[in-house]
Enzyme design. Structure first.
Site, PDB file in Angstrom:
ATOM      1  CB  CYS A 173      -7.589  32.736  13.336  1.00 60.51           C
ATOM      2  SG  CYS A 173      -7.231  32.065  11.698  1.00 60.51           S
ATOM      3  CE1 TYR A 174      -3.698  34.783   8.866  1.00 61.43           C
ATOM      4  CE2 TYR A 174      -5.354  33.415   7.808  1.00 61.43           C
ATOM      5  CZ  TYR A 174      -4.028  33.674   8.114  1.00 61.43           C
ATOM      6  OH  TYR A 174      -3.051  32.817   7.666  1.00 61.43           O
TER       7      TYR A 174
END
Length: 310
Positions: free
Chosen positions: A117-118
């Site tokens: 996600c990051y």
């Protein structure tokens, strides 16, 4: 005959979100192992090898085990949501908008590694500038980010939502990954086309879903006489013609009083912003997404649809 999809780890946070996104779809057949049998290795292996596409929502070691179970069966294609294969040269990286050919690589691949996600936010901001010749390969990138707590899976969800949990977390916001050796750093470096590993400072907020990723830049350290407008143009040009990643116009960004971390919660899209300091010396690149949407489950379903369209 409908393609068969098996979600290995369907009862975890990412798996449940994938099932939600696929509810009611008539174009695929979902294979489902009973929760009571999820540790039945023989049944799991049978389900894996009966699928056209298996989506792995598992820890790294369990994902590697699942891949080994299907190694001899070329009819099974894999989407892995763990960190196990995200920088593996034989796996397609599942960020279709990363460059102009990545969607085709995913469509043709047997093995697809779903991005973190990051890194989806960080790579989404950095790679277009590298490809445009604006950001030097040796630039010392820093990535600052806050995620909704569902990114920590069932354990963190219980720690935050259950006040009786012996490891209850009451803080409204906290840093972690303080050793600077977070598992997402290698994919940020490799797929961000960087020479050096970025300094990554992740944090968690007391909201379930949503994410903000920030990459601050000094304009005088960029190449090719870059400025606010040229950086924004490079991002806008890179993502032109698709509907997943939106580059917010400069005139809109300039009027925003704040960026809301939960604006895209429940959605599978991503917004990118370019903010500039009044003195023209600094930029702040910002990505907004749902940590379980474009940052996980939404991306897995997007990759599955690309693979099914081959």
């Amino acid at each position: 005959m409908k393609p068969k999809i098996f979600i290995d780890g369907e009862h975890g946070t990412t798996g449940l979100q994938i099932r939600t996104r696929m509810a009611g779809r008539a174009d695929v057949e979902l294979l489902s192992i009973p929760e009571a049998e999820r540790r039945n290795a023989a049944m799991r292996e049978d389900f894996l090898n009966s699928a056209d596409i298996a989506i792995l929502c598992l820890p790294d070691d369990a994902s590697k085990e699942a891949v080994a179970m299907t190694a001899a069966n070329n009819n099974v294609r894999i989407i892995d949501t763990s960190t196990a294969y995200r920088v593996h040269p034989d796996w397609a990286y599942g960020f279709a908008e990363m460059d102009k050919v990545q969607g085709e690589k995913i469509r043709a691949a047997r093995y697809v590694a779903n991005p973190g996600c990051y890194p989806t936010g960080a790579i989404g901001l950095v790679r277009p500038l590298r490809m445009a010749g604006i950001l030097p390969e040796s630039y010392m990138i820093t990535v600052n980010a806050v995620s909704g707590y569902t990114g920590g899976g069932k354990q963190m969800i219980a720690q935050i939502e259950d006040a009786t949990n012996p490891e209850h977390i009451d803080a409204p916001h906290f840093l972690y990954g303080l050793s600077l050796k977070h598992k997402h750093v290698p994919e940020m470096k490799i797929h961000g086309m960087l020479e050096r590993s970025p300094i990554f400072s992740p944090s968690v907020g007391k909201f379930p879903q949503g994410m903000i990723v920030q990459v601050p830049l000094f304009i005088d350290h960029l190449l090719d006489g870059a400025n606010l407008e040229s950086v924004h143009k490079a991002l806008a040009d890179h993502y032109a013609g698709q509907d997943i990643v939106e580059v917010v116009p400069l005139e809109v960004s300039a009027k925003l009083p704040r960026v809301n971390a939960v604006e895209l919660a429940g959605k599978d899209t991503m917004k990118l912003f370019v903010f500039g300091a009044p003195d023209g010396e600094q930029l702040n690149l910002v990505a907004l997404l749902d940590n379980l949407g474009k940052g996980a489950s939404g991306a897995a379903v997007q990759n599955m649809d690309l693979m099914l369209s081959a």
